[in-house]
Structure formats: C-alpha cells, structure tokens
Design an enzyme around this catalytic site. Sequence first.
Site, short mmCIF file in Angstrom:
data_model
loop_
_atom_site.label_atom_id
_atom_site.label_comp_id
_atom_site.label_asym_id
_atom_site.label_seq_id
_atom_site.Cartn_x
_atom_site.Cartn_y
_atom_site.Cartn_z
N SER A 153 0.86 -1.20 -0.04
CA SER A 153 -0.03 -0.05 0.02
C SER A 153 0.91 1.33 -0.01
O SER A 153 2.25 1.32 0.47
CB SER A 153 -0.97 -0.05 1.20
OG SER A 153 -1.45 1.23 1.40
N TYR A 166 -1.70 -1.13 10.52
CA TYR A 166 -1.76 -1.47 8.99
C TYR A 166 -0.34 -1.10 8.13
O TYR A 166 0.06 -1.70 7.41
CB TYR A 166 -3.05 -0.62 8.32
CG TYR A 166 -3.32 -0.73 6.86
CD1 TYR A 166 -3.91 -1.64 6.51
CD2 TYR A 166 -2.57 0.14 6.00
CE1 TYR A 166 -4.23 -2.07 5.22
CE2 TYR A 166 -2.93 -0.04 4.59
CZ TYR A 166 -3.62 -1.11 4.21
OH TYR A 166 -3.91 -1.44 2.68
N1 LIG Z 1 -8.71 -0.70 -1.74
C1 LIG Z 1 -7.61 0.12 -1.72
O1 LIG Z 1 -7.91 1.32 -1.76
C2 LIG Z 1 -6.10 -0.60 -1.21
C3 LIG Z 1 -5.18 0.49 -1.14
C4 LIG Z 1 -3.86 -0.08 -0.99
C5 LIG Z 1 -3.90 -1.35 -0.65
N2 LIG Z 1 -4.66 -2.25 -0.52
C6 LIG Z 1 -4.59 -3.70 -0.06
O2 LIG Z 1 -4.97 -4.59 -1.24
C7 LIG Z 1 -5.48 -5.83 -0.89
C8 LIG Z 1 -6.79 -6.14 -1.24
O3 LIG Z 1 -7.79 -4.82 -0.64
P1 LIG Z 1 -9.12 -4.80 -1.11
O4 LIG Z 1 -9.48 -3.35 -0.88
O5 LIG Z 1 -9.42 -5.31 -2.20
O6 LIG Z 1 -9.92 -5.44 0.01
P2 LIG Z 1 -11.26 -6.32 0.00
O7 LIG Z 1 -11.78 -6.28 1.51
O8 LIG Z 1 -12.02 -5.71 -0.86
O9 LIG Z 1 -11.03 -7.64 -0.56
C9 LIG Z 1 -9.88 -8.56 0.33
C10 LIG Z 1 -10.59 -9.80 0.21
O10 LIG Z 1 -9.31 -10.66 0.96
C11 LIG Z 1 -10.18 -11.60 1.74
N3 LIG Z 1 -9.51 -12.03 2.97
C12 LIG Z 1 -9.29 -11.28 3.94
N4 LIG Z 1 -8.65 -11.92 5.05
C13 LIG Z 1 -8.32 -13.11 4.71
C14 LIG Z 1 -7.61 -14.14 4.96
N5 LIG Z 1 -6.99 -14.28 6.15
N6 LIG Z 1 -7.34 -15.42 4.37
C15 LIG Z 1 -7.73 -15.35 2.83
N7 LIG Z 1 -8.57 -14.34 2.22
C16 LIG Z 1 -8.92 -13.22 3.29
C17 LIG Z 1 -11.61 -11.39 2.02
O11 LIG Z 1 -12.50 -12.17 2.02
C18 LIG Z 1 -11.83 -10.18 0.64
O12 LIG Z 1 -12.40 -11.22 -0.37
C19 LIG Z 1 -5.20 -5.73 0.76
O13 LIG Z 1 -3.89 -6.12 1.00
C20 LIG Z 1 -5.15 -4.15 1.01
O14 LIG Z 1 -4.31 -3.71 1.97
C21 LIG Z 1 -6.13 -2.01 -0.88
#
Ligand SMILES: NC(=O)c1ccc[n+]([C@@H]2O[C@H](COP(=O)([O-])OP(=O)(O)OC[C@H]3O[C@@H](n4cnc5c(N)ncnc54)[C@H](O)[C@@H]3O)[C@@H](O)[C@H]2O)c1
Length: 266
Positions: A153, A166
């Site tokens: 991130s 985080y």
């Molecule tokens: N959305 C953003 O703006 C953003 C920005 C920077 C980084 N990220 C990173 O991107 C990644 C995905 O984020 P997102 O926004 O798509 O999240 P999200 O919550 O939409 O999706 C995450 C998915 O991971 C699954 N998950 C959670 N814990 C788990 C576990 N222990 N084992 C297996 N699956 C698990 C959830 O069920 C979900 O389907 C994360 O690592 C997040 O930190 C997201």
Amino acid sequence: MTTTPSIAAFDATPLAGKTILITGGAQGIGRGIAQAVLGAGGNVFIGDLDAEAGKACIAEWNVGKRAAFGVLDVSREASVRRWIAAARKRFGPLHGLVNNAGIAHAHTGPLGELSLDLWNRYLATNLTGTFLCSKHMLDDLKQHKGAVVNIASTRALQSEADSEAYAATKGGLLAFTHALAISAGPHVRVNAILPGWIATDAWRKPTERHAPALSRRDHAQHPAGRVGTPEDIGALAVFLLSAQSSFITGQHFVVDGGMTVKMQYV
Ligand SMILES: NC(=O)c1ccc[n+]([C@@H]2O[C@H](COP(=O)([O-])OP(=O)(O)OC[C@H]3O[C@@H](n4cnc5c(N)ncnc54)[C@H](O)[C@@H]3O)[C@@H](O)[C@H]2O)c1
C-alpha cells in the site's frame, strides 16, 4: 558480427499456459488481478475466506477449467498448505503467486488504545500470510521460473493518523519483497505493488456489490484525475508476473494516480 536487433510483436496473452494463485482473489483488488490474469491468457486459482464470494467469481467468469476457487485463511499454515496442495492437484505446475489478501481497513484508532490482539490480527493476515504462502509455494515457483507479487500500500510510505498496525504490515511487505528477491533469485522474481485509493465497491460479491459513491472532489484531487480501480492494479500485476518483466525483481511500484508525489502545504 552482431545480428540486427529485431522488432518483437507485443504479446497480448503473456500468461498463456501459466497458473497464478491469488490470495483474497474473490473480491476487490484480488478479483481485479484474477480477471486481468484471465484476460492475459492465464489460469487462476483464487483463495479467500469468503466462500460465497469465491463461488460467485467462478460462476460469473464462466471460463471453464481456467479458474477454480479454494477456501483459504492465509493466517493459518494448515489452511495455506491445503490450498496450495489443491492448486497442484487441480492445475499441475504453478507459475505465480499474488499475495493480496489483507485486512484493508487502515484505521485502528489511537495507539494507546490499540490492543495487542488487534495488532496481532493485522500482522497475521497482512504480513504472516504473505510469508506462509510464499514459503509453501517457493519450490513450485523455483521449478518453473515463477514470480511473486505482493500487494502492499502507499501507506508503507506515508500515513494518516491512527494507522500504525496497517502501515507497519505494509512496510514489512516491502522489506520482505527485497529480502525474498535476493534469496529466491535467479529462479524466482519478487516484486511489490503499492496501490493508492482503489474503489472496490463494484468488485464485491453480488449480494454486497454497489456503485462507488465518489465525489467530483475525490477524483479531482488525484493528479491522474480519478480514483483507481482494481483493473489498474491488475494490469501491473500481469506485467510483473509475465516474462515481459524478467529483468525486474526486488522492486516496488506505486499505483496511486500520482497522490504520493503531490506536494501538500495547507
Ligand atoms: N482498496 C484500496 O484502496 C487499497 C489500497 C492499498 C492497498 N490495498 C490492499 O489491497 C489488498 C486487497 O484490498 P481490497 O481493498 O481489495 O480489500 P477487500 O476487503 O475488498 O478484499 C479482500 C479480500 O481478501 C479476503 N480475505 C481477508 N482476510 C483473508 C484471509 N485471512 N485469508 C484469505 N482471504 C482473506 C476477503 O474475504 C476479501 O475477499 C489488501 O492487502 C489491502 O491492504 C487496498
């Protein structure tokens, strides 16, 4: 005598015949990466805690044998082992791993009120999960000159208040990325993507899917003129998983529409 450098045709399906495992691949950014891999000709094995979301992906994609889902909790070693074994059984050789699963909510409140239990939960999913999946897939990847992509991130580089747990996990992923790139080279390449603000509401499972409520201001504050989408991350993930990036390892790439290079003085 040297040969004349040739013009290579652009390969639109650089992952044809390759199998990529994606954690947290049933929703949000993970689903965006999975769809980009499918578009690039690859097979995907997605793992997710949410079985309803995983099954919905397979039904909606309708790509036959090229996609499969297995229940996964990245924070539990036995679950990681089972999931990777299921992928081997289903697809044979494994060529790529995307460590995407994470607790995506950055705000955990003031440090003085942050419990050890919550801190440990962030570490277990966001950082230990990447360690466990990488550890148990490394031999497969070494055999097939594979690649790992870790989803960190921009919060690994900059912060809002009350996001220590985080941010620490995401900073840890950057260090893990260059350390593993050195240990696993030259057979396996390891890189990280640092997404900025990515709108995922339209990429959730059908029962929770909705259009993102984004204002003109939300978009306009980005130098690129808009908030990001899972496809923005998927495009770079495909490149980093494919042979097109075979001279790139140990690096991290910011995909944030320019937000981290925008100087801000109020
Ligand atoms: N959305 C953003 O703006 C953003 C920005 C920077 C980084 N990220 C990173 O991107 C990644 C995905 O984020 P997102 O926004 O798509 O999240 P999200 O919550 O939409 O999706 C995450 C998915 O991971 C699954 N998950 C959670 N814990 C788990 C576990 N222990 N084992 C297996 N699956 C698990 C959830 O069920 C979900 O389907 C994360 O690592 C997040 O930190 C997201």
